[in-house]
Write an enzyme that holds these catalytic residues in place. Structure first.
Site, short mmCIF file in Angstrom:
data_model
loop_
_atom_site.label_atom_id
_atom_site.label_comp_id
_atom_site.label_asym_id
_atom_site.label_seq_id
_atom_site.Cartn_x
_atom_site.Cartn_y
_atom_site.Cartn_z
N HIS A 251 0.80 -1.23 0.00
CA HIS A 251 0.00 0.00 0.00
C HIS A 251 0.83 1.28 0.00
O HIS A 251 0.27 2.38 0.07
CB HIS A 251 -0.99 0.02 1.18
CG HIS A 251 -0.32 0.15 2.51
ND1 HIS A 251 0.15 -0.92 3.21
CD2 HIS A 251 -0.05 1.24 3.27
CE1 HIS A 251 0.68 -0.51 4.34
NE2 HIS A 251 0.58 0.80 4.41
C1 UD1 Z 1 -2.39 5.42 5.65
C2 UD1 Z 1 -1.11 5.99 6.24
C3 UD1 Z 1 0.01 4.99 6.11
C4 UD1 Z 1 -0.38 3.67 6.73
C5 UD1 Z 1 -1.70 3.17 6.15
C6 UD1 Z 1 -2.15 1.96 6.89
C7 UD1 Z 1 -0.80 8.44 6.06
C8 UD1 Z 1 -0.12 9.50 5.33
N1 UD1 Z 1 -0.70 7.20 5.51
O1 UD1 Z 1 -2.15 5.20 4.27
O2 UD1 Z 1 1.16 5.47 6.78
O3 UD1 Z 1 0.64 2.73 6.49
O4 UD1 Z 1 -2.70 4.19 6.29
O5 UD1 Z 1 -3.09 1.23 6.20
O6 UD1 Z 1 -1.41 8.67 7.06
N2 UD1 Z 1 -9.58 4.43 1.53
C9 UD1 Z 1 -10.78 3.74 1.48
N3 UD1 Z 1 -11.35 3.36 2.65
C10 UD1 Z 1 -10.80 3.61 3.87
C11 UD1 Z 1 -9.59 4.32 3.91
C12 UD1 Z 1 -8.99 4.72 2.74
O7 UD1 Z 1 -11.31 3.48 0.40
O8 UD1 Z 1 -11.38 3.21 4.90
C13 UD1 Z 1 -8.93 4.82 0.25
C14 UD1 Z 1 -9.28 6.24 -0.20
O9 UD1 Z 1 -9.36 6.22 -1.57
C15 UD1 Z 1 -8.05 7.02 0.21
C16 UD1 Z 1 -6.92 6.01 0.09
O10 UD1 Z 1 -7.51 4.76 0.43
O11 UD1 Z 1 -7.84 8.15 -0.57
C17 UD1 Z 1 -5.73 6.30 0.97
O12 UD1 Z 1 -6.12 6.43 2.34
P1 UD1 Z 1 -5.23 7.31 3.36
O13 UD1 Z 1 -5.70 7.15 4.73
O14 UD1 Z 1 -5.07 8.69 2.83
O15 UD1 Z 1 -3.79 6.66 3.21
P2 UD1 Z 1 -3.36 5.15 3.24
O16 UD1 Z 1 -2.74 4.81 1.93
O17 UD1 Z 1 -4.48 4.32 3.74
N1 UDP Z 2 -3.59 -6.36 8.70
C1 UDP Z 2 -4.87 -6.89 8.80
N2 UDP Z 2 -5.53 -7.26 7.65
C2 UDP Z 2 -4.96 -7.13 6.41
C3 UDP Z 2 -3.66 -6.58 6.33
C4 UDP Z 2 -3.02 -6.20 7.49
O1 UDP Z 2 -5.42 -7.04 9.90
O2 UDP Z 2 -5.60 -7.48 5.42
C5 UDP Z 2 -2.92 -5.92 9.94
C6 UDP Z 2 -1.51 -6.44 10.16
O3 UDP Z 2 -1.51 -7.68 10.82
C7 UDP Z 2 -0.92 -5.33 11.03
C8 UDP Z 2 -1.60 -4.07 10.50
O4 UDP Z 2 -2.77 -4.51 9.81
O5 UDP Z 2 -1.31 -5.51 12.39
C9 UDP Z 2 -0.69 -3.32 9.56
O6 UDP Z 2 -1.41 -2.30 8.95
P1 UDP Z 2 -0.96 -1.64 7.57
O7 UDP Z 2 -0.09 -2.57 6.81
O8 UDP Z 2 -2.20 -1.15 6.93
O9 UDP Z 2 -0.16 -0.35 8.06
P2 UDP Z 2 1.38 -0.04 8.38
O10 UDP Z 2 1.80 -0.95 9.47
O11 UDP Z 2 2.15 -0.21 7.12
O12 UDP Z 2 1.37 1.39 8.78
#
Ligand code: UD1
Ligand code: UDP
Length: 385
Positions: A230
């Protein structure tokens, strides 16, 4: 304005002789917004509940909002319902950060907490830390000091901003304390407490053994790999994503079906890609199912921060599809290997991993008891303020 004031407890009453010390209630607002925040907060709430002097409340910023990215974890992890959900939703970095700040400020003014606790490195972390500090409320940062030294990552900016203004910095691994020392953070603000995410992992591991997912996917007792992706640098650019899918196809051709629960950021970019049949796309999984797969996988290929840590704690080989990591201990002591982001480097890392499967050990304080150490560190910091 004295920064010390922001860490102060409610005024202590003068005690008469033989009178029991009066326990003041310590109000802490704990901020969660995105998926990985919830795994870190759940053990902390359990630990707070063993210390009645704490009155914690969960504030959900709404950065993640889908049931599969947020709601399901509240049930699975036993988190309390949020006192407020700010429902900020998605947006550009500036829009999202600003919206969180606008909506969090009145909450802090209303609740008058003694401290605001933020976890990790997402936009919610930095936004709420800024709001609290400007209202002269103490900021506690859990997972402080991690550095990728790559300022093109939004998370690195969030880490730098949050750490620069935090009053208590709780670190998960020694590199965190070293980085903060180099940045001139006073040693007395920093405590090495270990890893809350691993508290959650160990707490749920037993439960994950009864997850039906291995049977549902026909993988019980079979060899398979698990993939998560991601990072914007990997998934927002269709050429880069296509390169990753090509190398995943090559790895899957080693008689290793790959299961790929797709993050919503990645979903839209995948839609335009040709997907090989050995790569099985899944919806984002619940924690128990994800842990069930991760703990049985032959290899995990990921760009997630948390997954690098969890695979190290489980002793499962992990290839991190990034050029760097802010969690070096997962390589120095754990089962994580940096594979880079190109077809060639990833394939080479996979071949090396097959020849020499990484063995590791659990880092210090990744033992399931980090939450208790956090609570003790918070209590001590507040009491000595
Ligand atoms: C965010 C964090 C990242 C973290 C990740 C965990 C920041 C800058 N990034 O990234 O550090 O590793 O979360 O998963 O804070 N969206 C949905 N449904 C949701 C949430 C998001 O559809 O419930 C989609 C939207 O299109 C959105 C995109 O995902 O624009 C990105 O979501 P966002 O929270 O901005 O960043 P992540 O890539 O999720
Ligand atoms: N995780 C989950 N379901 C998934 C993928 C990840 O429960 O389909 C959990 C994973 O075990 C870990 C957390 O989500 O506890 C990590 O989140 P993510 O990778 O979104 O964020 P990051 O750690 O990179 O910020």
């Amino acid at each position: 304005m004295k920064s010390k004031r922001s860490l102060a407890l409610p005024q202590k009453q003068k005690r008469r002789k033989n009178e029991e010390p009066k326990i003041e209630t310590i109000r802490i607002l704990c901020v969660g917004g995105a998926r990985p925040n919830f795994m870190k907060l759940a053990p902390l709430f359990r630990a707070f509940s063993r210390h009645p002097e704490f009155s914690p409340a969960l504030i959900h910023t709404g950065q993640h909002y889908d049931e599969k990215m947020s709601g399901q974890f509240f049930t699975e992890l036993g988190l309390p319902a949020p006192l407020y959900n700010l429902e900020v939703g998605s947006g550009s970095h500036a829009q999202q950060t600003a919206e969180i700040m606008k909506r969090f400020e009145p909450v802090v003014l209303q609740e008058k907490p003694h401290a605001v606790l933020v976890v990790g490195d997402v936009n919610s972390t930095a936004a709420c830390a800024l709001v609290a500090k400007k209202l002269n409320v103490a900021v506690i940062h859990v997972e402080a000091g991690l550095r990728s030294f790559d300022r093109s990552m939004p998370e690195e900016i969030n880490r730098l901003v949050t750490d620069a203004i935090s009053d208590l910095l709780l670190v998960t691994e020694e590199s965190g304390a070293r980085n903060l020392e180099h940045e001139g953070v006073a040693a007395e603000k920093v405590q090495f407490v270990g890893n809350l995410m691993i508290d959650s992992l160990f707490f749920q591991l037993e439960k994950s053994k009864s997850s039906p997912i291995l049977d549902q996917l026909g993988m019980r007792g079979k060899r398979f790999g698990l993939v998560t992706l991601h990072r914007p640098s990997n998934v927002d650019d269709s050429t880069q994503l296509e390169q990753l899918l090509r190398v995943l196809k090559e790895i899957a051709a080693d008689d290793l079906p790959l299961f790929f629960p797709v993050h919503p950021r990645t979903r839209s970019c995948l839609d335009s890609q040709q997907l090989p049949s050995a790569i099985h796309l899944l919806e984002p999984l619940g924690y128990t199912d994800f842990v069930a797969l991760m703990s049985q996988a032959a290899v995990v290929l990921t760009d997630s921060g948390g997954v690098q840590e969890e695979t190290t704690a489980l002793g499962i080989p992990c290839l991190t599809l990034r050029a760097n990591t802010e969690r070096p201990i997962t390589i120095d002591q754990g089962t994580n290997r940096l594979a880079g982001t190109s077809y060639e480097t990833i394939l080479r890392a996979w071949q090396e991993l097959k020849k020499n499967p990484p063995k590791g050990k659990a880092p210090q304080f990744w033992d399931g008891h980090a939450a208790e150490r956090c609570v003790q560190a918070i209590r001590q910091a507040l009491a000595t303020a």
